[in-house]
Each structure stands twice: as C-alpha cells, then as structure tokens.
Design a protein around this motif. Structure first.
Motif, PDB file in Angstrom:
ATOM      1  N   ASN A   1       5.299   0.003   9.440  1.00  0.00           N
ATOM      2  CA  ASN A   1       5.254  -0.370   7.625  1.00  0.00           C
ATOM      3  C   ASN A   1       4.866   1.640   7.319  1.00  0.00           C
ATOM      4  O   ASN A   1       4.644   2.235   7.047  1.00  0.00           O
ATOM      5  CB  ASN A   1       4.206  -0.822   7.039  1.00  0.00           C
ATOM      6  CG  ASN A   1       4.465  -1.364   6.128  1.00  0.00           C
ATOM      7  OD1 ASN A   1       5.014  -0.602   5.253  1.00  0.00           O
ATOM      8  ND2 ASN A   1       4.590  -2.449   5.758  1.00  0.00           N
ATOM      9  N   GLU A   2       5.999   2.356   7.590  1.00  0.00           N
ATOM     10  CA  GLU A   2       5.557   3.250   6.807  1.00  0.00           C
ATOM     11  C   GLU A   2       5.338   3.789   5.426  1.00  0.00           C
ATOM     12  O   GLU A   2       5.018   4.488   5.002  1.00  0.00           O
ATOM     13  CB  GLU A   2       7.513   4.708   6.784  1.00  0.00           C
ATOM     14  CG  GLU A   2       8.028   4.460   8.404  1.00  0.00           C
ATOM     15  CD  GLU A   2       7.672   5.989   9.051  1.00  0.00           C
ATOM     16  OE1 GLU A   2       6.568   6.603   8.339  1.00  0.00           O
ATOM     17  OE2 GLU A   2       7.169   5.973  10.307  1.00  0.00           O
TER      18      GLU A   2
ATOM     19  N   LEU B   1       3.238   1.871   4.506  1.00  0.00           N
ATOM     20  CA  LEU B   1       1.717   0.906   4.008  1.00  0.00           C
ATOM     21  C   LEU B   1       1.205   2.789   4.903  1.00  0.00           C
ATOM     22  O   LEU B   1       0.366   3.406   3.986  1.00  0.00           O
ATOM     23  CB  LEU B   1       1.353   0.393   5.184  1.00  0.00           C
ATOM     24  CG  LEU B   1      -0.078   0.161   5.662  1.00  0.00           C
ATOM     25  CD1 LEU B   1      -0.469  -0.371   4.416  1.00  0.00           C
ATOM     26  CD2 LEU B   1      -0.414  -1.435   6.775  1.00  0.00           C
TER      27      LEU B   1
ATOM     28  N   ASP C   1      -3.057  -8.199   4.060  1.00  0.00           N
ATOM     29  CA  ASP C   1      -3.231  -7.097   5.096  1.00  0.00           C
ATOM     30  C   ASP C   1      -4.810  -6.893   5.551  1.00  0.00           C
ATOM     31  O   ASP C   1      -5.190  -6.270   5.020  1.00  0.00           O
ATOM     32  CB  ASP C   1      -2.368  -5.125   5.133  1.00  0.00           C
ATOM     33  CG  ASP C   1      -2.868  -4.562   6.475  1.00  0.00           C
ATOM     34  OD1 ASP C   1      -4.386  -3.850   6.483  1.00  0.00           O
ATOM     35  OD2 ASP C   1      -2.030  -3.766   6.665  1.00  0.00           O
TER      36      ASP C   1
ATOM     37  N   TYR D   1       6.651   4.310  -2.253  1.00  0.00           N
ATOM     38  CA  TYR D   1       6.438   4.032  -1.057  1.00  0.00           C
ATOM     39  C   TYR D   1       5.414   2.529  -1.641  1.00  0.00           C
ATOM     40  O   TYR D   1       5.028   1.901  -0.872  1.00  0.00           O
ATOM     41  CB  TYR D   1       5.552   4.553   0.447  1.00  0.00           C
ATOM     42  CG  TYR D   1       4.729   5.112  -0.588  1.00  0.00           C
ATOM     43  CD1 TYR D   1       3.494   5.025  -0.799  1.00  0.00           C
ATOM     44  CD2 TYR D   1       4.657   6.882  -1.159  1.00  0.00           C
ATOM     45  CE1 TYR D   1       2.536   5.732  -1.541  1.00  0.00           C
ATOM     46  CE2 TYR D   1       3.943   7.709  -1.059  1.00  0.00           C
ATOM     47  CZ  TYR D   1       2.398   7.377  -1.300  1.00  0.00           C
ATOM     48  OH  TYR D   1       2.108   8.400  -1.821  1.00  0.00           O
TER      49      TYR D   1
ATOM     50  N   ASP E   1       7.360  -0.461  -2.705  1.00  0.00           N
ATOM     51  CA  ASP E   1       7.728  -1.115  -2.016  1.00  0.00           C
ATOM     52  C   ASP E   1       6.691  -2.093  -1.443  1.00  0.00           C
ATOM     53  O   ASP E   1       6.948  -3.053  -0.797  1.00  0.00           O
ATOM     54  CB  ASP E   1       8.555   0.140  -0.252  1.00  0.00           C
ATOM     55  CG  ASP E   1       9.608   0.769  -0.637  1.00  0.00           C
ATOM     56  OD1 ASP E   1       9.922  -0.148  -1.774  1.00  0.00           O
ATOM     57  OD2 ASP E   1       9.334   1.900   0.105  1.00  0.00           O
ATOM     58  N   LEU E   2       5.393  -1.723  -1.486  1.00  0.00           N
ATOM     59  CA  LEU E   2       4.190  -2.422  -0.616  1.00  0.00           C
ATOM     60  C   LEU E   2       4.143  -3.463  -1.686  1.00  0.00           C
ATOM     61  O   LEU E   2       3.677  -4.305  -1.424  1.00  0.00           O
ATOM     62  CB  LEU E   2       2.801  -1.831  -0.711  1.00  0.00           C
ATOM     63  CG  LEU E   2       2.682  -0.425   0.150  1.00  0.00           C
ATOM     64  CD1 LEU E   2       2.007  -0.170   0.840  1.00  0.00           C
ATOM     65  CD2 LEU E   2       3.368  -0.991   1.459  1.00  0.00           C
TER      66      LEU E   2
ATOM     67  N   GLN F   1       5.748  -6.298  -0.937  1.00  0.00           N
ATOM     68  CA  GLN F   1       5.179  -6.963   0.063  1.00  0.00           C
ATOM     69  C   GLN F   1       4.503  -7.436  -0.078  1.00  0.00           C
ATOM     70  O   GLN F   1       3.454  -8.445   0.580  1.00  0.00           O
ATOM     71  CB  GLN F   1       5.300  -5.699   1.047  1.00  0.00           C
ATOM     72  CG  GLN F   1       6.005  -5.468   1.844  1.00  0.00           C
ATOM     73  CD  GLN F   1       5.701  -4.155   2.693  1.00  0.00           C
ATOM     74  OE1 GLN F   1       5.290  -4.683   3.171  1.00  0.00           O
ATOM     75  NE2 GLN F   1       6.821  -3.188   2.759  1.00  0.00           N
TER      76      GLN F   1
END
Length: 250
Positions: free
Chosen positions: A2-3, A5, A118, A177, A180-181, A184
C-alpha cells in the motif's frame, strides 16, 4: 504494498522526527531548568514515535532498508513533514505556539487512528495518544501562562500565533495519498479532525486572551516534498554523522 499507507507513515514519522529535532535544540537553553528538561523529554517522545512509524515502513517495504537509513539518508524532497514542524524556534513563544497547534492536531488524530482497521497503525496510534495528551496539556498551559500573563508576554504570543497561523491549514488539506487512505477507511476525514482541532484551539485561545486569526491563504507543500529553506539546515545538522560515516552504529 500500500504505497499510500507508506507515504502517510512517512509523513507522520517525518513530522515527528523534525519536530523532535527542533525541540531538542532547546536542550540546555530553556528559560528555566525544568522547562528545557520538559522540552527535551517531549523531543524524545517524538523521535521514539518516528522510530515506530519508520519501522512499520521498513516492514511494509521489506527491501532491506532500516529506520536509520530512512531518517538520515534521504534527500530534502523525500521528506513529507508538515511545514510547521520545520519552522525555527526563534524564541520560546514560537516554540510553544508551534507545539500547541500540532498537539491540538495529534490528540484527535491518534484518537481516531487508534480504531483504524490497520492493526499496526492502530497500535502505534494508541501508544502515541498517551504521550500526546501530556504534550497537549503542557503546551496548552504555557499558552495560557503567556497569553494571560504580562502585557509583554501577551503581545509576543499574540504576534506569534498570527505569524504561524498560515501554516496550520496544511494539516487539513489532504495530499493525494491521504485521500486514498480516507477512501479505504484507514484514516479519518480531514473535516472530522478540523472540527476537533477548532474546538481545542478556541477553548485555549479564549482562556489565554489570545485573538484567533482569520483563516485565509495557507502555506502548503510539505506533505508532498516541497519545503521551506529551513529544512535543509536541519538535515545538514541532523544527517552529518551518517553522511560522513555511513552505517555508523553507536
């Protein structure tokens, strides 16, 4: 892998490392003995937090790189820290205001990340939250002492808050980024953190008799590798031994 992350972990770790370096500059130079010891201890908390985050990056990458190489062997544009963390101490008021703004951000952030899906990030956040509560209490108390102190201390902390305010918006302007997280559901939305931050900030500023500046244009770029001139000076000092003696081990 996961880039997104990994970049997020680096951003948190870099902010912690650079802020720890800034606070460490007060060692032996604080206004009173008790406070330069306090700032040094807080500095160690931040560096310890950076280590945990970098170790997780190494685990995700699994490319043989270690935490020391991440901390000391990258170039300036590879760092993803908030610009506020690299801002110079200048004087005690600047250090306190910078710390207060960031502590007010980290408390709600780690509260939310403690329940992240996570597991490793959740564990790091839970440990960091305990320290962040103490950091927030320390910086908040000093904001009140300076703001509600003498005419001179009030003037100086008010000017400092006004000056640093333009750096605070970056916390809530998410990099790609981070978006993106958020999608998610690994990190909280910026709006949630901003609401909690506003509450903490307004509560303390009111008690300290400090006027809250108006929101406007924000300094940004740190989370994508674009920094002020100050970071280069920090890195030249911080990285010297590892650059001159690669692989140096204490």
């Amino acid at each position: 892998m996961n880039e997104a992350l990994i970049k997020y972990l680096l951003s948190l770790g870099d902010t912690s490392l650079i802020l720890g370096q800034r606070l460490g500059e007060w060692c032996g130079h604080g206004p009173v003995l008790e406070q330069h010891i306090a700032m040094t201890n807080i500095s160690l908390d931040y560096i310890g937090r950076a280590r945990l985050l970098y170790q997780y990056v190494c685990e995700l990458r699994n490319d043989g790189q270690n935490e020391d190489q991440i901390a000391f062997m990258r170039e300036e544009e590879d760092y993803l820290n908030l610009l506020l963390a690299e801002y110079p101490n200048k004087d005690f008021a600047y250090t306190i205001a910078r710390q207060f703004f960031l502590d007010s951000f980290f408390v709600p952030l780690f509260e939310k990340l403690s329940s992240s899906s996570d597991e490793k990030l959740s564990q790091i956040a839970a440990k960091s939250l305990k320290e962040s509560h103490y950091h927030y209490r320390w910086s908040s108390e000093w904001m009140v002492r300076l703001g509600d102190g003498t005419e001179e201390s009030n003037r100086r902390i008010q000017e400092t808050v006004q000056h640093l305010w333009e750096y605070t918006g970056e916390m809530f302007q998410y990099a790609p980024y981070e978006n993106d997280l958020t999608q998610q559901s690994l990190i909280p939305a910026a709006e949630i953190l901003k609401q909690a931050w506003d509450f903490h900030i307004q509560q303390v500023l009111s008690e300290a008799r400090i006027n809250r500046p108006s929101d406007g244009w924000w300094q940004t770029g740190g989370k994508t590798g674009r920094h002020t001139e100050h970071l280069g000076y920090i890195l030249s000092d911080m990285q010297y031994m590892q650059r001159v003696h690669p692989g140096l081990d204490w």
